[in-house]
Scaffold this motif. Structure first.
Motif, PDB file in Angstrom:
ATOM      1  N   LEU A  12      -3.854  -1.554  -7.865  1.00 34.66           N
ATOM      2  CA  LEU A  12      -4.035  -1.776  -6.427  1.00 34.66           C
ATOM      3  C   LEU A  12      -4.960  -2.965  -6.172  1.00 34.66           C
ATOM      4  O   LEU A  12      -4.665  -3.820  -5.331  1.00 34.66           O
ATOM      5  N   ALA A  20      -9.387   3.277  -2.424  1.00 30.82           N
ATOM      6  CA  ALA A  20      -8.631   3.353  -3.681  1.00 30.82           C
ATOM      7  C   ALA A  20      -9.434   4.084  -4.751  1.00 30.82           C
ATOM      8  O   ALA A  20      -8.871   4.889  -5.519  1.00 30.82           O
ATOM      9  N   ALA A  25      -2.607   3.783   4.615  1.00 31.60           N
ATOM     10  CA  ALA A  25      -1.997   2.464   4.390  1.00 31.60           C
ATOM     11  C   ALA A  25      -1.917   1.655   5.679  1.00 31.60           C
ATOM     12  O   ALA A  25      -2.206   0.451   5.686  1.00 31.60           O
ATOM     13  N   PHE A  36       0.829  -1.214   0.000  1.00 34.73           N
ATOM     14  CA  PHE A  36       0.000   0.000   0.000  1.00 34.73           C
ATOM     15  C   PHE A  36       0.864   1.266   0.000  1.00 34.73           C
ATOM     16  O   PHE A  36       0.568   2.227  -0.709  1.00 34.73           O
ATOM     17  N   GLN A  56      -9.587   7.837  -4.118  1.00 37.06           N
ATOM     18  CA  GLN A  56      -8.280   8.460  -4.287  1.00 37.06           C
ATOM     19  C   GLN A  56      -7.898   8.583  -5.757  1.00 37.06           C
ATOM     20  O   GLN A  56      -7.357   9.617  -6.178  1.00 37.06           O
ATOM     21  N   TRP A  57      -8.168   7.535  -6.558  1.00 42.55           N
ATOM     22  CA  TRP A  57      -7.713   7.516  -7.946  1.00 42.55           C
ATOM     23  C   TRP A  57      -8.839   7.461  -8.980  1.00 42.55           C
ATOM     24  O   TRP A  57      -8.613   7.762 -10.141  1.00 42.55           O
ATOM     25  N   GLU A  76      -3.980   3.138 -11.651  1.00 42.21           N
ATOM     26  CA  GLU A  76      -3.534   2.922 -10.268  1.00 42.21           C
ATOM     27  C   GLU A  76      -4.565   2.132  -9.479  1.00 42.21           C
ATOM     28  O   GLU A  76      -4.200   1.258  -8.663  1.00 42.21           O
ATOM     29  N   PHE A  77      -5.840   2.439  -9.704  1.00 44.40           N
ATOM     30  CA  PHE A  77      -6.897   1.707  -9.007  1.00 44.40           C
ATOM     31  C   PHE A  77      -6.865   0.225  -9.369  1.00 44.40           C
ATOM     32  O   PHE A  77      -6.918  -0.648  -8.494  1.00 44.40           O
ATOM     33  N   LEU A 131      -1.136   4.414  -1.542  1.00 47.30           N
ATOM     34  CA  LEU A 131      -2.527   4.395  -1.087  1.00 47.30           C
ATOM     35  C   LEU A 131      -2.653   5.146   0.226  1.00 47.30           C
ATOM     36  O   LEU A 131      -1.832   4.974   1.143  1.00 47.30           O
TER      37      LEU A 131
END
Length: 360
Positions: A281, A268, A239, A231, A271-272, A277-278, A236
């Motif tokens: 993750l 996640a 984390a 993370f 945030q994205w 990136e999502f 992230l």
């Protein structure tokens, strides 16, 4: 009615040791349900000393003296204990407060995301229904924030109690490790000299509980630490908090991983969004879960717990409802203990034309 009870008594409680075992189980359950909070530091110290006893025994098997094994095991415990109390917990708590402060923004962003549903699917979702759902979410969020503040203020008077526990538990763990044989001999002095039933149950449970408890602690540490590293590496938010949840999720079989997936995915996304990136993750998270279930668990748990999944879920619900987190953690060993007692309990069967006979 008296005759039915007498037959039941003659079948299951015809031995002195059976009555003793029933009394011990009854007294243990009553004590835990009545003064379990008072005995909490002692019970926690017993569990922690039992876990660290494996480290001391392994060191002794390599030729080290007993005092060296006990000292090393205690130092490892002290480092992990105070690192968790003063390092991980405050960090996770700060991130939880930060997440609670960011919840209104997430809720508003979620409303904007769901706002297109009434226009696209008016037959399923209406504007009024969406407003009701968002209003309920805002109410729940407000109550959650108030609960956090209330609990934060309520913990101020109990700081002294927490400090006492922080000092008391390591001391108890040290003496439980150091004087293990003397304490067990003292407890055994209250039991009959000949106790084959208790010895058989203890011998079976000692191996299974040791394998499960120590393996589960290692699984929590490995899964939590791996998740935290991943993370942080991927950037992230929160984390430490999410990694702690992922690590603790392995305590609850079948359910924990599914429950903790939701906050990881939600954080996640907010945030994205639906970006690369999502998806990276989510992929990394599911790889961790797959490796845990298919590689780590078979390596750590050398002896499989022969329990049906329904029995495991019922044990988690029952013991978790009685003893909270400790009950959830030891739900499977306690269910295995009940199964071992049922299998080992001596009974008498009555055949036609014969008197009651003993069977095991």
């Amino acid at each position: 009615m008296l005759e039915i009870f007498n037959k039941w008594y003659q079948r299951y409680l015809f031995e002195e040791e059976s009555i003793l075992l029933l009394v011990l189980l009854t007294v243990s359950v009553v004590l835990l349900m009545t003064i379990g909070d008072i005995l909490a530091p002692v019970l926690a110290a017993i569990v922690l000393a039992y876990l660290m006893q494996g480290v001391a025994i392994q060191l002794q098997r390599h030729g080290l003296p007993q005092w060296v094994g006990v000292s090393v095991a205690f130092l490892v415990f002290v480092g992990a204990f105070f690192g968790f109390i003063f390092g991980l917990l405050p960090l996770a708590w700060r991130q939880l407060l930060a997440l609670a402060a960011e919840m209104p923004r997430m809720l508003e962003q979620g409303r904007d995301l769901l706002g297109v549903l009434p226009a696209r699917y008016p037959e399923f979702v209406g504007e009024k229904q969406l407003n009701q759902v968002m209003s309920m979410a805002q109410t729940e969020l407000a109550e959650f924030g108030q609960t956090l503040v209330t609990r934060s203020l309520a913990t101020i008077p109990s700081i002294l109690t927490v400090l006492v526990y922080v000092i008391l538990i390591p001391i108890l763990v040290f003496f439980f490790l150091k004087d293990r044989q003397q304490i067990l001999a003292w407890c055994g002095s209250f039991l009959p000299r000949e106790r084959p039933l208790l010895r058989r149950i203890w011998g079976e449970m000692n191996m299974q509980v040791a394998n499960y408890a120590r393996g589960k602690v290692l699984e929590i540490l490995i899964v939590g630490a791996t998740s935290y590293v991943c993370f942080v590496w991927m950037g992230l938010n929160y984390a430490a908090l999410l990694a702690l949840l992922v690590g603790l999720s392995v305590i609850i079989p079948y359910i924990g991983a599914a429950l903790v997936t939701l906050p990881v995915v939600i954080v996640a996304y907010f945030q994205w969004g639906f970006t690369s990136e999502f998806y990276y993750l989510v992929l990394v998270y599911f790889i961790i879960q797959a490796l845990d279930g298919n590689v780590l668990v078979p390596l750590l748990f050398s002896e499989a717990v022969n329990l049906h999944p329904v029995a495991i879920i019922l044990a988690v619900l029952f013991f978790g409802g009685i003893w909270g987190l400790w009950g959830v953690f030891f739900a499977i060993p306690l269910a295995t203990l009940i199964k071992a007692i049922i299998n080992a309990w001596p009974t008498r069967t009555e055949e036609p034309g014969q008197s009651l006979q003993t069977t095991e």
